[in-house]
Design a protein around this motif. Structure first.
Motif, mmCIF file in Angstrom:
data_model
loop_
_atom_site.group_PDB
_atom_site.id
_atom_site.type_symbol
_atom_site.label_atom_id
_atom_site.label_comp_id
_atom_site.label_asym_id
_atom_site.label_seq_id
_atom_site.Cartn_x
_atom_site.Cartn_y
_atom_site.Cartn_z
ATOM 1 N N ASP A 154 -68.949 44.185 80.493
ATOM 2 C CA ASP A 154 -69.975 43.204 80.875
ATOM 3 C C ASP A 154 -69.309 41.828 80.946
ATOM 4 N N ALA A 155 -69.068 41.407 82.180
ATOM 5 C CA ALA A 155 -68.305 40.174 82.385
ATOM 6 C C ALA A 155 -69.062 38.920 81.947
ATOM 7 N N LEU A 156 -70.378 39.017 81.876
ATOM 8 C CA LEU A 156 -71.142 37.839 81.458
ATOM 9 C C LEU A 156 -70.724 37.369 80.064
ATOM 10 N N ARG A 157 -70.253 38.325 79.261
ATOM 11 C CA ARG A 157 -69.853 37.985 77.892
ATOM 12 C C ARG A 157 -68.826 36.853 77.864
ATOM 13 N N MET A 158 -68.012 36.748 78.893
ATOM 14 C CA MET A 158 -67.021 35.655 78.925
ATOM 15 C C MET A 158 -67.726 34.305 78.930
ATOM 16 N N MET A 159 -68.756 34.191 79.768
ATOM 17 C CA MET A 159 -69.518 32.943 79.811
ATOM 18 C C MET A 159 -70.293 32.733 78.510
ATOM 19 N N ARG A 160 -70.787 33.837 77.938
ATOM 20 C CA ARG A 160 -71.488 33.715 76.663
ATOM 21 C C ARG A 160 -70.546 33.181 75.582
ATOM 22 N N GLY A 161 -69.323 33.705 75.566
ATOM 23 C CA GLY A 161 -68.347 33.236 74.583
ATOM 24 C C GLY A 161 -68.110 31.739 74.714
ATOM 25 N N LEU A 162 -67.955 31.287 75.952
ATOM 26 C CA LEU A 162 -67.718 29.863 76.184
ATOM 27 C C LEU A 162 -68.922 29.029 75.751
ATOM 28 N N ARG A 163 -70.129 29.524 76.036
ATOM 29 C CA ARG A 163 -71.288 28.716 75.664
ATOM 30 C C ARG A 163 -71.483 28.664 74.153
ATOM 31 N N SER A 191 -74.612 38.055 88.479
ATOM 32 C CA SER A 191 -75.565 37.262 89.262
ATOM 33 C C SER A 191 -75.497 35.794 88.850
ATOM 34 N N VAL A 192 -75.683 34.941 89.850
ATOM 35 C CA VAL A 192 -75.636 33.502 89.599
ATOM 36 C C VAL A 192 -76.668 33.096 88.548
ATOM 37 N N GLU A 193 -77.847 33.701 88.612
ATOM 38 C CA GLU A 193 -78.898 33.340 87.654
ATOM 39 C C GLU A 193 -78.429 33.513 86.210
ATOM 40 N N ARG A 194 -77.762 34.619 85.952
ATOM 41 C CA ARG A 194 -77.325 34.872 84.574
ATOM 42 C C ARG A 194 -76.176 33.942 84.187
ATOM 43 N N ILE A 195 -75.289 33.665 85.124
ATOM 44 C CA ILE A 195 -74.205 32.720 84.822
ATOM 45 C C ILE A 195 -74.784 31.335 84.567
ATOM 46 N N GLU A 198 -76.062 30.615 81.046
ATOM 47 C CA GLU A 198 -74.999 30.343 80.067
ATOM 48 C C GLU A 198 -74.328 29.001 80.332
ATOM 49 N N PHE A 199 -74.115 28.695 81.598
ATOM 50 C CA PHE A 199 -73.428 27.444 81.939
ATOM 51 C C PHE A 199 -74.253 26.233 81.481
ATOM 52 N N ILE A 200 -75.547 26.320 81.677
ATOM 53 C CA ILE A 200 -76.398 25.198 81.264
ATOM 54 C C ILE A 200 -76.385 25.049 79.746
ATOM 55 N N LYS A 201 -76.450 26.181 79.044
ATOM 56 C CA LYS A 201 -76.358 26.105 77.580
ATOM 57 C C LYS A 201 -75.022 25.503 77.150
ATOM 58 N N LEU A 202 -73.975 25.868 77.886
ATOM 59 C CA LEU A 202 -72.645 25.301 77.596
ATOM 60 C C LEU A 202 -72.675 23.778 77.770
ATOM 61 N N TRP A 273 -76.549 27.167 92.730
ATOM 62 C CA TRP A 273 -76.776 27.540 91.333
ATOM 63 C C TRP A 273 -78.200 28.046 91.123
ATOM 64 N N LYS A 274 -78.924 28.253 92.228
ATOM 65 C CA LYS A 274 -80.289 28.795 92.181
ATOM 66 C C LYS A 274 -81.250 27.901 91.403
ATOM 67 N N GLN A 275 -81.039 26.606 91.505
ATOM 68 C CA GLN A 275 -81.941 25.700 90.802
ATOM 69 C C GLN A 275 -83.208 25.454 91.626
ATOM 70 N N SER A 276 -84.290 25.144 90.934
ATOM 71 C CA SER A 276 -85.581 24.958 91.597
ATOM 72 C C SER A 276 -85.605 23.633 92.369
ATOM 73 N N ASN A 277 -86.528 23.538 93.318
ATOM 74 C CA ASN A 277 -86.676 22.286 94.059
ATOM 75 C C ASN A 277 -87.028 21.144 93.114
ATOM 76 N N GLN A 278 -87.833 21.446 92.122
ATOM 77 C CA GLN A 278 -88.201 20.436 91.119
ATOM 78 C C GLN A 278 -86.944 19.885 90.433
ATOM 79 N N MET A 279 -86.077 20.794 89.992
ATOM 80 C CA MET A 279 -84.842 20.364 89.319
ATOM 81 C C MET A 279 -83.978 19.542 90.275
#
Ligand code: ATP
Ligand code: MG
Length: 398
Positions: A154-163, A191-195, A198-202, A273-279
């Motif tokens: 599960d490659a997402l774990r790399m981003m989780r580790g960083l965050r 998926s970009v959403e899952r990355i 984590e990136f925002i938490k980072l 980054w799949k951000q909302s129009n509001q953001m």
């Protein structure tokens, strides 16, 4: 034992009374040991989802295929997840099938990092099969088992580790870091959403510098949307004062400003980054305001356009550019604006149409804007007669 666990203890006991095992697991145990505030208390159990649903009356199937049932207990709710292994990983993503097991050990083994693989029983005793407590004390993020295998699963774990490195202000253990370096291209499968989560938490973590450096050095950034050619900019971003960022829109604004994106590139970057129009709108506003404010003090019209929240948010961002913020002064200036909203203007579009007996058209919007600007700048009082006279003057001039 923190209150949150005491409150949840009856749920654990209830499961045990039916002959199953149940433990507190995951982030809540980690955060309690770190004496940090806890958000959700997660529970792991040997009972299968159907068995949990028989024990408790008020349940919601939130992720029953993955073994998770939400149990409602008074005001509280708990995610109760059956011990499971995740054997078949496809495409380096989260597994599509999970196997329920009856052993806590198997369940803890599939968790990402040792500090997240701790369990606690109802008496507050910690089950620590992977030296998670020692890693909490050493302040390191270490994969459970072989890091290469774990990131391959599960490659997402790399981003989780960083965050987690950023959120907890921990360092990433050497072999774990080497594995991230080796497997970083697998992020391309996630998926970009899952990355993005984590990136925002980072970015919002306590020590984003501690995470951004390995994020860059392992080349993870190259597999994140829109960052591939911005290695330099990311280094500059690290150089900003390392004060924790309060809000997500502020984090994006600071990052994008460092990337020096053009106005028309901001939208597509945030869309990638799949951000909302509001953001996107909030970030554009902050960047606009920040650029204005770094150039000179606020014009009244800027304060009017941005509104008080965005203006104060920009003031706070000045810190990152080694400038003093004037929160009180800005509040006062804003409050003393003659109007705070176009709706408060003493004439409406209809008033103007009636008064001039003209067809609606571009002139109308332009005129309202002129009147608004004049009122906000205190060039004219917000009074219907005066505004109509002023409008007439302007039309006669043309
Ligand atoms: P937070 O405080 O942000 O909620 P957390 O550790 O609780 O942190 P969650 O995403 O809520 O993180 O996940 C709960 C637990 O599930 C983690 O502590 C970890 O044990 C496990 N977990 C979550 N995602 C993964 C994953 N991708 N691989 C392995 N284990 C995971
Ligand atoms: Mg959690």
């Amino acid at each position: 034992i923190p209150d949150e666990f005491t409150r949840a203890a009856s749920v654990l006991k209830e499961i045990q009374a039916h002959g199953f095992e149940a433990y507190f697991v995951g982030g809540s145990v980690r955060d309690a040991l770190l004496k940090q505030s806890i958000h959700d208390v997660d529970i792991a159990t040997s009972a299968y989802p159907e068995e949990i649903k028989q024990i408790f009356h008020r349940t919601i199937d939130v992720g029953i295929d993955h073994g998770t049932v939400l149990v409602l207990d008074g005001e509280e709710q708990y995610e109760i997840t059956t011990f499971r292994t995740e054997s078949t990983y496809q495409d380096f993503r989260r597994p599509d099938t999970v196997t329920f097991v009856r052993s806590l050990k198997e369940d803890l083994k599939r968790r990402d990092f040792t500090i997240n693989a701790l369990a606690m029983n109802v008496d507050g005793e910690i089950i620590d099969l992977f030296d998670g407590i020692a890693d909490l004390e050493r302040q390191v993020i270490r994969a459970v088992g072989n890091p290469k295998e774990r990131f391959h699963e599960d490659a997402l774990r790399m981003m989780r580790g960083l965050r987690f490195a950023s959120q907890l202000n921990f360092t990433i253990e050497e072999n774990t870091l080497l594995a991230i370096e080796e497997f970083h291209p697998l992020l391309g499968k996630i998926s970009v959403e899952r990355i993005a989560v984590e990136f925002i938490k980072l970015l919002l973590g306590k020590n984003r510098q501690a995470a951004l450096l390995p994020f860059i050095e392992t080349n993870c950034y190259q597999y994140c949307p829109g960052l591939k050619y911005f290695g330099e900019a990311l280094f500059n971003f690290i150089e900003l004062p390392n004060k924790q960022i309060e809000l997500e829109n502020q984090a994006w604004a600071l990052l994008i400003k460092t990337m020096r994106l053009k106005e028309n590139e901001i939208r597509s970057f945030l869309k990638s980054w799949k951000q909302s129009n509001q953001m996107i709108q909030e970030v554009q506003q902050l960047i606009y305001g920040l650029n204005r404010r770094l150039l000179e003090d606020w014009q009244v019209m800027d304060l009017f356009d941005l509104g008080i929240d965005a203006a104060l948010s920009v003031e706070k961002l000045l810190f990152y550019y080694e400038q003093k913020s004037k929160l009180e002064e800005v509040k006062e200036r804003y409050l003393s604006l003659p109007i705070h909203d176009r709706k408060q203007l003493a004439v409406t579009g209809n008033d103007l149409l009636n008064y001039f007996d003209k067809k609606p058209g571009k002139w109308l919007g332009d005129m309202i804007e002129k009147l608004e600007t004049a009122v906000v700048n205190s060039q004219i009082k917000n009074d219907k007669e005066l505004l109509l006279a002023y409008a007439k003057e302007k039309i006669d001039e043309e």
